[in-house]
Design an enzyme around this catalytic site. Structure first.
Site, PDB file in Angstrom:
ATOM      1  CG  HIS A   1      94.621  45.502  65.006  1.00  0.00           C
ATOM      2  ND1 HIS A   1      95.628  45.197  65.742  1.00  0.00           N
ATOM      3  CD2 HIS A   1      93.769  44.396  64.924  1.00  0.00           C
ATOM      4  CE1 HIS A   1      95.263  43.889  66.021  1.00  0.00           C
ATOM      5  NE2 HIS A   1      94.053  43.639  65.735  1.00  0.00           N
TER       6      HIS A   1
ATOM      7  CE  LYS B   1      90.953  36.268  73.947  1.00  0.00           C
ATOM      8  NZ  LYS B   1      90.762  37.089  72.668  1.00  0.00           N
TER       9      LYS B   1
ATOM     10  NE  ARG C   1      92.544  38.355  60.757  1.00  0.00           N
ATOM     11  CZ  ARG C   1      92.809  38.213  61.682  1.00  0.00           C
ATOM     12  NH1 ARG C   1      94.033  38.217  62.057  1.00  0.00           N
ATOM     13  NH2 ARG C   1      92.080  37.769  62.721  1.00  0.00           N
TER      14      ARG C   1
ATOM     15  CB  SER D   1      97.620  40.341  68.211  1.00  0.00           C
ATOM     16  OG  SER D   1      97.032  41.724  67.724  1.00  0.00           O
TER      17      SER D   1
HETATM   18  P1  ADP Z   1      89.850  39.674  69.020  1.00  0.00           P
HETATM   19  O1  ADP Z   1      90.426  38.891  69.931  1.00  0.00           O
HETATM   20  O2  ADP Z   1      88.482  40.444  69.300  1.00  0.00           O
HETATM   21  O3  ADP Z   1      89.582  38.916  67.550  1.00  0.00           O
HETATM   22  P2  ADP Z   1      91.757  41.150  67.725  1.00  0.00           P
HETATM   23  O4  ADP Z   1      92.938  42.393  68.111  1.00  0.00           O
HETATM   24  O5  ADP Z   1      92.679  40.175  67.371  1.00  0.00           O
HETATM   25  O6  ADP Z   1      90.660  40.873  68.603  1.00  0.00           O
HETATM   26  O7  ADP Z   1      91.165  41.745  66.249  1.00  0.00           O
HETATM   27  C1  ADP Z   1      90.363  42.986  66.465  1.00  0.00           C
HETATM   28  C2  ADP Z   1      89.790  43.069  64.835  1.00  0.00           C
HETATM   29  O8  ADP Z   1      90.771  43.248  64.141  1.00  0.00           O
HETATM   30  C3  ADP Z   1      88.921  41.886  64.430  1.00  0.00           C
HETATM   31  O9  ADP Z   1      87.832  42.107  63.665  1.00  0.00           O
HETATM   32  C4  ADP Z   1      89.708  41.425  63.637  1.00  0.00           C
HETATM   33  O10 ADP Z   1      89.416  40.547  62.402  1.00  0.00           O
HETATM   34  C5  ADP Z   1      90.551  42.294  63.029  1.00  0.00           C
HETATM   35  N1  ADP Z   1      91.921  42.200  62.578  1.00  0.00           N
HETATM   36  C6  ADP Z   1      92.947  41.569  63.239  1.00  0.00           C
HETATM   37  N2  ADP Z   1      94.070  41.512  62.369  1.00  0.00           N
HETATM   38  C7  ADP Z   1      93.540  42.106  61.234  1.00  0.00           C
HETATM   39  C8  ADP Z   1      94.447  42.349  59.945  1.00  0.00           C
HETATM   40  N3  ADP Z   1      95.707  42.016  59.735  1.00  0.00           N
HETATM   41  N4  ADP Z   1      93.844  43.130  59.128  1.00  0.00           N
HETATM   42  C9  ADP Z   1      92.602  43.700  59.174  1.00  0.00           C
HETATM   43  N5  ADP Z   1      91.824  43.193  60.354  1.00  0.00           N
HETATM   44  C10 ADP Z   1      92.362  42.713  61.203  1.00  0.00           C
END
Ligand code: ADP
Length: 165
Positions: free
Chosen positions: A21, A45, A94, A132
């Protein structure tokens, strides 16, 4: 002519924020005038971390980036974006597997609000495997997540896991 300032929203659950992130966020902060990292609060959630703790963790790790704001929202993302005068939504991609869902979301958001454009940023190759949920799982089983999340998140994870013992 005066330069138009562009605000982008980076929405997500950030439960917790990871180095993936943060990588996307740092890239976005160089591309847009202002980036709002917005925690989506979804009543369906059950997150590991409360809204307050997620906000605090993100604020701590982004305090050195001047054009980043941290916030949370409920309801439709496009409504929130309009309220914030943002024209861009940022999502991280990703792998191809992310693409189908993200593509649909981008189309839905555009059909809801034509003036807002979704932009995909490509995750750094070091973090393409990282999510996450993986962090929560590995940390919950006692594994080392120090290469996956910022330092302050490791501390919060420890605190959380100790409290649940
Ligand atoms: P959501 O539940 O909306 O997917 P996340 O917190 O999991 O929320 O992810 C938020 C954003 O960050 C999404 O666009 C996701 O694809 C991106 N993201 C999550 N992990 C990574 C990573 N390791 N590298 C780049 N982008 C990521």
């Amino acid at each position: 002519m005066e330069k138009k300032l562009i605000t982008a929203i980076y929405p997500g659950s950030f439960d917790p924020i990871t180095l993936g992130h943060l990588d996307i966020l740092k890239r976005a902060s160089t591309l847009f005038d202002k980036v709002i990292i917005a925690i989506a609060i979804n009543s369906e959630k059950k997150p590991l971390f409360s809204k307050k703790t997620r906000l605090k963790m993100i604020k701590d790790v982004t305090s050195n980036i001047p054009n980043i704001e941290v916030d949370n929202f409920t309801g439709l993302l496009v409504d929130y974006a309009k309220k914030k005068n943002a024209e861009v939504i940022i999502r991280g991609i990703r792998a191809l597997s992310d693409y189908e869902y993200e593509f649909n979301m981008a189309l839905i958001n555009r059909s809801l609000e034509e003036s807002i454009t979704t932009t995909f940023l490509v995750a750094h190759q070091n973090y393409t495997h990282l999510s996450s949920s993986l962090v929560r799982e590995v940390a919950g089983l006692g594994g080392d997540v120090s290469n996956l999340v910022p330092k302050n998140v490791i501390e919060e994870l420890k605190r959380k896991l100790d409290a649940n013992d």
